[in-house]
Design an enzyme around this catalytic site. Sequence first.
Site, PDB file in Angstrom:
ATOM      1  N   ARG A   1      48.077  45.599  43.587  1.00 49.93           N
ATOM      2  CA  ARG A   1      48.811  44.775  42.386  1.00 49.93           C
ATOM      3  C   ARG A   1      49.170  43.555  42.733  1.00 49.93           C
ATOM      4  O   ARG A   1      49.363  42.459  42.107  1.00 49.93           O
ATOM      5  CB  ARG A   1      50.051  45.706  41.855  1.00 49.93           C
ATOM      6  CG  ARG A   1      49.830  46.910  41.255  1.00 49.93           C
ATOM      7  CD  ARG A   1      48.578  46.811  40.218  1.00 49.93           C
ATOM      8  NE  ARG A   1      47.397  47.399  40.799  1.00 49.93           N
ATOM      9  CZ  ARG A   1      46.226  47.302  40.313  1.00 49.93           C
ATOM     10  NH1 ARG A   1      46.054  46.799  39.004  1.00 49.93           N
ATOM     11  NH2 ARG A   1      44.988  47.423  41.018  1.00 49.93           N
TER      12      ARG A   1
ATOM     13  N   GLN B   1      40.495  54.342  42.201  1.00 50.95           N
ATOM     14  CA  GLN B   1      41.694  53.951  41.391  1.00 50.95           C
ATOM     15  C   GLN B   1      41.817  55.196  40.213  1.00 50.95           C
ATOM     16  O   GLN B   1      42.510  54.932  39.423  1.00 50.95           O
ATOM     17  CB  GLN B   1      41.564  52.447  40.521  1.00 50.95           C
ATOM     18  CG  GLN B   1      41.650  51.430  41.666  1.00 50.95           C
ATOM     19  CD  GLN B   1      41.879  50.049  40.652  1.00 50.95           C
ATOM     20  OE1 GLN B   1      43.055  49.914  40.253  1.00 50.95           O
ATOM     21  NE2 GLN B   1      40.849  49.488  40.427  1.00 50.95           N
TER      22      GLN B   1
ATOM     23  N   LYS C   1      36.313  43.191  36.089  1.00 50.50           N
ATOM     24  CA  LYS C   1      35.361  44.141  35.330  1.00 50.50           C
ATOM     25  C   LYS C   1      35.326  44.076  33.803  1.00 50.50           C
ATOM     26  O   LYS C   1      34.568  44.419  33.139  1.00 50.50           O
ATOM     27  CB  LYS C   1      36.065  45.712  35.504  1.00 50.50           C
ATOM     28  CG  LYS C   1      37.315  45.893  35.065  1.00 50.50           C
ATOM     29  CD  LYS C   1      37.555  47.473  35.422  1.00 50.50           C
ATOM     30  CE  LYS C   1      38.766  47.872  34.998  1.00 50.50           C
ATOM     31  NZ  LYS C   1      39.071  47.758  33.713  1.00 50.50           N
ATOM     32  N   THR C   2      36.862  43.329  33.256  1.00 49.52           N
ATOM     33  CA  THR C   2      36.842  43.220  31.684  1.00 49.52           C
ATOM     34  C   THR C   2      35.720  42.066  31.278  1.00 49.52           C
ATOM     35  O   THR C   2      35.188  42.286  30.384  1.00 49.52           O
ATOM     36  CB  THR C   2      38.483  42.810  31.402  1.00 49.52           C
ATOM     37  OG1 THR C   2      39.071  44.131  32.042  1.00 49.52           O
ATOM     38  CG2 THR C   2      38.551  42.952  29.801  1.00 49.52           C
TER      39      THR C   2
ATOM     40  N   ASP D   1      34.767  51.533  29.555  1.00 54.21           N
ATOM     41  CA  ASP D   1      35.735  50.886  30.480  1.00 54.21           C
ATOM     42  C   ASP D   1      36.433  52.091  31.217  1.00 54.21           C
ATOM     43  O   ASP D   1      36.996  53.206  30.381  1.00 54.21           O
ATOM     44  CB  ASP D   1      36.668  50.114  29.847  1.00 54.21           C
ATOM     45  CG  ASP D   1      37.320  49.173  30.814  1.00 54.21           C
ATOM     46  OD1 ASP D   1      37.126  49.167  31.890  1.00 54.21           O
ATOM     47  OD2 ASP D   1      38.393  48.489  30.575  1.00 54.21           O
ATOM     48  N   GLU D   2      37.038  51.876  32.509  1.00 54.76           N
ATOM     49  CA  GLU D   2      37.859  52.825  32.865  1.00 54.76           C
ATOM     50  C   GLU D   2      37.395  54.259  33.146  1.00 54.76           C
ATOM     51  O   GLU D   2      38.162  55.170  33.042  1.00 54.76           O
ATOM     52  CB  GLU D   2      39.248  52.990  32.604  1.00 54.76           C
ATOM     53  CG  GLU D   2      40.126  51.727  32.519  1.00 54.76           C
ATOM     54  CD  GLU D   2      40.746  50.993  33.881  1.00 54.76           C
ATOM     55  OE1 GLU D   2      40.203  51.639  35.005  1.00 54.76           O
ATOM     56  OE2 GLU D   2      41.095  50.143  33.862  1.00 54.76           O
TER      57      GLU D   2
END
Length: 742
Positions: free
Chosen positions: A624, A249, A34-35, A218-219
């Site tokens: 993770r 998330q 995503k980044t 973002d997020e």
Amino acid sequence: MSSPLLDSLNPEQLAAVTLPAASALILAGAGSGKTRVLTTRIAWLLATGQATPQSVLAVTFTNKAAREMLLRLSALTPLNTRGMWIGTFHGLCNRMLRAHHREAKLPALFQIIDTQDQLSLLKRLYKAHGIDDTRFPVRQLQWFIADAKEEGRRPNMVEASDDFTRQQVEHYALYEAMCQREGVVDFAELLLRSYELLTDHEALREHYRQRFSHILVDEFQDTNTLQYRWLRLLTGPETTVFAVGDDDQSIYAFRGAKVAHMQRFERDFATAARPVKLIRLERNYRSHGHILDAANALIRHNQARLGKELWTSEEKGEPIRAFVAASDVDEAAFAVDVVRALTADGLPLDEVALLYRSNAQSRVFEHALFGAGIPYRVHGGMRFFERAEVKHALAYLRLVAAADDDGAFLRVVNFPPRGIGARTQEQLQALAQRHGGSLAQATVSGAATGKAGAALTAFGRLLAKLRDEASVLPLPAAVEHVIHASGLVAHYAAEKDGQDRVDNLTELVTAATAFVREAGLDPDAPCVAPAVPTSEPSGEDASVAAIAPLPGFLAHAALEAGDTQAADGKAALQLMTVHAAKGLEFHTVFVTGLEEGLFPHENSLAAADGLEEERRLMYVAITRARRRLYLTLAQQRMLHGQLRYGIPSRFVSELPPGLVQWLPSAYGRMTAGETVERRARTTRAAPAASPWRIGQSVRHAKFGVGVIVDAEGGGNDARVQVNFRDAGVKWLALDYAKLEAA
């Protein structure tokens, strides 16, 4: 659309990056890049002439993410990205308020206070107004104020249905007046004041709407109410909003984040001519297939989600390993044994993470690791700008920048110790309050006599001397001068174990040097003079750059305080809560304490949507891991001074059995697999007509309050298993137990 920018994107990433002008919600799964998509989208808009650096506003949730985005952008585009509006909500609002401080009714050199400084200010408020801290705990007021501000409510907008709340509102109003008088703002105030600035000044609002034709977030799943409203306020008819997030998330409801914003986005940001685009990024570049299959199976149990399925082109990998320990001590010993074996095979220690739901769980693991001689690092320790010696130095610097900063004054008036005791300070505060002035002003009025009066006079002279001498120096030199002339370095150097503190003070000089360089400021300019950037920003950027280096550095320190943590560079096993692990990845991950009442946490079971958030937290924990995943639980553990008897978490039974390899159990009566299977079987057998449900809080006349963690049978044979807060786990026949809903 041939371009080097697009060469390595997968089809879904390519579609997101090259979207035509329309608002879009990019549902980006864990490890889906995503980044990269967000950064490449900005570079694509710039490269194709759809945007200029001045027309882009990009919001991140950490300063680290903002720096990474700017770094990547500078590598992707030849354009100068230094002046771009890329940062956190707090950072961007600070920038806006600096440019328009008059309209925002703030002093030009307003100071930002962190949570500890805010707590100190509230304690002064309590003392000044005689507020009873036993009836109104100061931290409770701190939370009350933060909650109100994050919902966009000033004191006159807070509904008070009882006398206690009415008095809390009065204290909130007193706090606001005190902050305004001292020229300080807390973190929540940055966003609220910026929101009010745009609401109350139509010309400013329209200016920013026209300027920022592209807003990228973002997020997005972590936005709270006021952040969401701030974004909507900046969005004009021609603005495109590119929101990247993952509703699976969303784990920060306790901070005010609302996953519902993901569902509302399509409705709130669509126009008649341009409906919102929805793109799913489901290809995972992080984990092996078994890990992703487990995560997908788990999160399907949540109802309120937009839906996606993570997949990978890599192999399925190793099975997920699960272990039931006899106790928390055995759980820690198991983890130590596995870590030893992994590192003996060449796996670096810092590629191993041990995750837990509650910070209290770390003690047993730390003890076991210390005993085994395995280096470890606990995330969430004291951050650089939060350390006492650094905060003392920053307080002196704040007094150089603004003489009337009462919070900074009180922090250092007797540090290093100079014989100005609590009674003298109280007299000084009373005098300042009586005359409506600052503590620094009251210092010269002879409020105290004798030795204390002489010490106060000397302190006033010291502050004046520091201001005169430091103000003409460049920022790094000013910081170095202040930490020595204030006596801080000499004080800590005289302590037996003070060298680390001295090192941290000198590191503050390094931080100031880095700030000047990264902000593009003249390194030789006096620290309180208007700053002239070496790269020439325009418009609001010029106004912001005109802030003197010292106030700018102090704002930077306050905004960075919760974001960076010093590391000694040595390889170490990583210990952290699952919340702290968000955004990180490791070769091997242990998810520990998988027991009902611990994970999922007992507090969540009674909260609306609490269980779904806990499941999202477990989803974050699983994703993770890149290659190896261990799930552990204990039959019994000592936590908060109480012995708890563990029942396997429902999250374990929600994983497909074929993905999980149960390791030999540490106890003999029942194998680990049988324990989980029995729980799953009896949970399904709970009769539909029963008035009780798994996860419900109940009260028993003898055992007290607990949570139902299991059920079986029906009719006269129905019984439930309850994990009582004080009495542990009990099976109770419903015909005789006389349970009540708690």
